[in-house]
Design a protein around this motif. Structure first.
Motif, PDB file in Angstrom:
ATOM      1  N   UNK A  83      28.668  -8.374  -0.417  1.00 44.69           N
ATOM      2  CA  UNK A  83      28.312  -9.722   0.046  1.00 44.69           C
ATOM      3  C   UNK A  83      27.309  -9.605   1.191  1.00 44.69           C
ATOM      4  N   UNK A  84      26.220 -10.315   1.085  1.00 47.33           N
ATOM      5  CA  UNK A  84      25.211 -10.315   2.161  1.00 47.33           C
ATOM      6  C   UNK A  84      24.729 -11.750   2.388  1.00 47.33           C
ATOM      7  N   UNK A  85      24.114 -11.945   3.535  1.00 44.00           N
ATOM      8  CA  UNK A  85      23.378 -13.187   3.779  1.00 44.00           C
ATOM      9  C   UNK A  85      21.929 -12.870   3.454  1.00 44.00           C
ATOM     10  N   UNK A  86      21.426 -13.541   2.420  1.00 43.23           N
ATOM     11  CA  UNK A  86      20.059 -13.249   1.958  1.00 43.23           C
ATOM     12  C   UNK A  86      19.037 -13.792   2.966  1.00 43.23           C
ATOM     13  N   UNK A  87      18.069 -12.955   3.334  1.00 46.75           N
ATOM     14  CA  UNK A  87      16.967 -13.442   4.168  1.00 46.75           C
ATOM     15  C   UNK A  87      16.093 -14.351   3.308  1.00 46.75           C
ATOM     16  N   UNK A  88      15.584 -15.417   3.883  1.00 39.31           N
ATOM     17  CA  UNK A  88      14.779 -16.369   3.099  1.00 39.31           C
ATOM     18  C   UNK A  88      13.319 -15.916   3.016  1.00 39.31           C
ATOM     19  N   UNK A  89      13.163 -14.625   2.784  1.00 41.64           N
ATOM     20  CA  UNK A  89      11.840 -14.007   2.693  1.00 41.64           C
ATOM     21  C   UNK A  89      11.783 -13.185   1.409  1.00 41.64           C
ATOM     22  N   UNK A  90      10.756 -13.416   0.594  1.00 40.28           N
ATOM     23  CA  UNK A  90      10.527 -12.555  -0.573  1.00 40.28           C
ATOM     24  C   UNK A  90       9.471 -11.537  -0.159  1.00 40.28           C
ATOM     25  N   UNK A  91       9.793 -10.275  -0.339  1.00 39.51           N
ATOM     26  CA  UNK A  91       8.852  -9.208   0.020  1.00 39.51           C
ATOM     27  C   UNK A  91       8.177  -8.739  -1.264  1.00 39.51           C
ATOM     28  N   UNK A  92       6.862  -8.906  -1.328  1.00 42.29           N
ATOM     29  CA  UNK A  92       6.115  -8.495  -2.528  1.00 42.29           C
ATOM     30  C   UNK A  92       5.271  -7.268  -2.175  1.00 42.29           C
ATOM     31  N   UNK A  93       5.337  -6.257  -3.029  1.00 44.05           N
ATOM     32  CA  UNK A  93       4.495  -5.067  -2.867  1.00 44.05           C
ATOM     33  C   UNK A  93       3.547  -5.014  -4.051  1.00 44.05           C
ATOM     34  N   UNK A  94       2.270  -4.770  -3.750  1.00 42.38           N
ATOM     35  CA  UNK A  94       1.259  -4.717  -4.818  1.00 42.38           C
ATOM     36  C   UNK A  94       0.500  -3.395  -4.764  1.00 42.38           C
ATOM     37  N   UNK A 109      -8.582  -8.733 -11.964  1.00 43.32           N
ATOM     38  CA  UNK A 109      -7.313  -8.232 -12.512  1.00 43.32           C
ATOM     39  C   UNK A 109      -7.444  -6.741 -12.792  1.00 43.32           C
ATOM     40  N   UNK A 110      -6.483  -5.970 -12.307  1.00 42.70           N
ATOM     41  CA  UNK A 110      -6.463  -4.536 -12.617  1.00 42.70           C
ATOM     42  C   UNK A 110      -7.114  -3.672 -11.561  1.00 42.70           C
ATOM     43  N   UNK A 111      -7.692  -4.277 -10.518  1.00 43.09           N
ATOM     44  CA  UNK A 111      -8.312  -3.466  -9.464  1.00 43.09           C
ATOM     45  C   UNK A 111      -7.219  -2.698  -8.714  1.00 43.09           C
ATOM     46  N   UNK A 112      -7.387  -1.385  -8.675  1.00 38.50           N
ATOM     47  CA  UNK A 112      -6.416  -0.555  -7.948  1.00 38.50           C
ATOM     48  C   UNK A 112      -6.653  -0.747  -6.455  1.00 38.50           C
ATOM     49  N   UNK A 113      -5.601  -1.090  -5.715  1.00 38.13           N
ATOM     50  CA  UNK A 113      -5.749  -1.350  -4.279  1.00 38.13           C
ATOM     51  C   UNK A 113      -5.821  -0.019  -3.530  1.00 38.13           C
ATOM     52  N   UNK A 114      -6.633   0.050  -2.471  1.00 32.42           N
ATOM     53  CA  UNK A 114      -6.779   1.328  -1.762  1.00 32.42           C
ATOM     54  C   UNK A 114      -5.464   1.825  -1.174  1.00 32.42           C
ATOM     55  N   UNK A 115      -4.653   0.892  -0.673  1.00 31.07           N
ATOM     56  CA  UNK A 115      -3.292   1.235  -0.216  1.00 31.07           C
ATOM     57  C   UNK A 115      -2.382   0.085  -0.662  1.00 31.07           C
ATOM     58  N   UNK A 116      -1.083   0.349  -0.846  1.00 26.99           N
ATOM     59  CA  UNK A 116      -0.193  -0.738  -1.261  1.00 26.99           C
ATOM     60  C   UNK A 116      -0.210  -1.892  -0.260  1.00 26.99           C
ATOM     61  N   UNK A 117      -0.151  -3.078  -0.791  1.00 21.79           N
ATOM     62  CA  UNK A 117      -0.174  -4.288   0.024  1.00 21.79           C
ATOM     63  C   UNK A 117       1.252  -4.841   0.096  1.00 21.79           C
ATOM     64  N   UNK A 118       1.729  -5.085   1.312  1.00 22.95           N
ATOM     65  CA  UNK A 118       3.058  -5.704   1.483  1.00 22.95           C
ATOM     66  C   UNK A 118       2.839  -7.143   1.953  1.00 22.95           C
ATOM     67  N   UNK A 173       3.557   0.615 -12.361  1.00 22.41           N
ATOM     68  CA  UNK A 173       4.178  -0.426 -11.533  1.00 22.41           C
ATOM     69  C   UNK A 173       3.059  -1.149 -10.790  1.00 22.41           C
ATOM     70  N   UNK A 174       2.718  -2.333 -11.272  1.00 20.99           N
ATOM     71  CA  UNK A 174       1.581  -3.106 -10.742  1.00 20.99           C
ATOM     72  C   UNK A 174       1.973  -3.781  -9.424  1.00 20.99           C
ATOM     73  N   UNK A 175       3.079  -4.530  -9.461  1.00 20.54           N
ATOM     74  CA  UNK A 175       3.593  -5.195  -8.261  1.00 20.54           C
ATOM     75  C   UNK A 175       5.043  -5.582  -8.502  1.00 20.54           C
ATOM     76  N   UNK A 176       5.724  -5.982  -7.446  1.00 20.58           N
ATOM     77  CA  UNK A 176       7.128  -6.391  -7.593  1.00 20.58           C
ATOM     78  C   UNK A 176       7.570  -7.173  -6.369  1.00 20.58           C
ATOM     79  N   UNK A 177       8.690  -7.886  -6.558  1.00 19.48           N
ATOM     80  CA  UNK A 177       9.257  -8.717  -5.491  1.00 19.48           C
ATOM     81  C   UNK A 177      10.646  -8.190  -5.121  1.00 19.48           C
ATOM     82  N   UNK A 178      10.912  -8.086  -3.838  1.00 21.06           N
ATOM     83  CA  UNK A 178      12.227  -7.636  -3.365  1.00 21.06           C
ATOM     84  C   UNK A 178      12.867  -8.718  -2.503  1.00 21.06           C
TER      85      UNK A 178
END
Ligand code: 5GP
Length: 243
Positions: A83-94, A109-118, A173-178
């Motif tokens: 059980x956790x209290x969810x933070x009201x923040x979605x963290x997306x990494x691209x 679309x499809x451009x590889x980013x120089x470093x991952x974007x948070x 792995x293109x991007x994702x949400x945590x």
């Protein structure tokens, strides 16, 4: 452990209390939504597939020292979680430009980013989950400054682990949400799920921009063969051992 009362029903999951106050039962649904629930449908077998994929990925992350809410998978579409209290923040990494990044910046679309974007988004359906600046996040007290730093480092570490893992599956792995939550002892841990609902995953065996899509974009963009794509992800994930 048996489900007691329904605590919360979201778009893809239902949360139940259990006889353990610190343990909740998550039921993964086949329901699919997109564009802030303006588009609704069903992906047959999605609940079981996402539960199995998320279980494997949570075990992988735990084995690499990332704290998650995962406890057990007592049934194919059920997960016991802390059980956790969810933070009201979605963290997306691209890692690669797609989706809203392309729409909002004009990057191709499809451009590889120089470093991952948070990036941080406000988890607020009524406002349409807007992109947050760090200052807005702090202004709204969605997290403390030290937690913002912790979220960023955790997200980058999770990205390294998942990128390596999916590479072994011949998936990009293109991007994702945590989503993260705080336990009763104020420990920040990874929550929600990691699945084709929450990631963009491209099949490395395909070059065609539509055929390579193995995630919820097939549903969002009416590309067809949604169940088959999720099934393919499941098979490749389960066939790849956690080292
Ligand atoms: P975008 O901002 O490009 O729409 O999404 C970036 C990534 O985060 C994609 O992998 C997308 O699936 C995931 N994502 C962002 N917001 C949400 C959300 O509210 N629900 C789900 N399931 N995934 C999201």
């Amino acid at each position: 452990m048996t489900a007691h009362q329904k605590l919360y029903e979201g778009k893809a999951k239902i949360l139940y209390t259990t006889e353990e106050p610190e343990v909740l039962l998550t039921h993964f649904k086949d329901d699919a939504t997109a564009f802030n629930a303006q588009k609704r449908g069903q992906i047959v077998g999605k609940g079981e597939m996402n539960c199995a994929i998320a279980t494997h990925l949570f075990k992988l992350l735990e084995a690499q020292g990332i704290g998650t809410h995962f406890i057990d998978r007592p049934a194919p579409n059920e997960m016991l979680v802390k059980r956790v209290t969810i933070l009201l923040v979605e963290v997306v990494v691209r890692n690669i430009a797609a989706g809203s990044l392309c729409q909002q910046t004009g990057l191709p679309l499809g451009k590889v980013l120089p470093t991952p974007l948070v990036e941080f988004y406000y988890k607020n359906d009524a406002l349409g989950d807007p992109l947050l600046t760090r200052d807005r996040l702090l202004l709204l007290e969605l997290a403390k400054p030290e937690q913002v730093e912790q979220l960023t480092q955790q997200a980058l570490c999770i990205n390294r682990i998942l990128t390596d893992f999916f590479q072994q599956c011949n998936i990009t792995l293109v991007d994702f949400k945590l989503e993260f939550g705080l336990t009763s002892s104020q420990q920040l841990i990874l929550a929600d799920e990691i699945s084709p609902d929450t990631c963009r995953l491209w099949n490395q065996a395909e070059t065609d921009p539509n055929r390579r899509v193995m995630d919820k974009d097939r549903f969002r963009r009416d590309l067809g063969n949604v169940e088959e794509a999720y099934q393919q992800v499941l098979e490749r994930v389960l066939a790849t051992k956690i080292s």
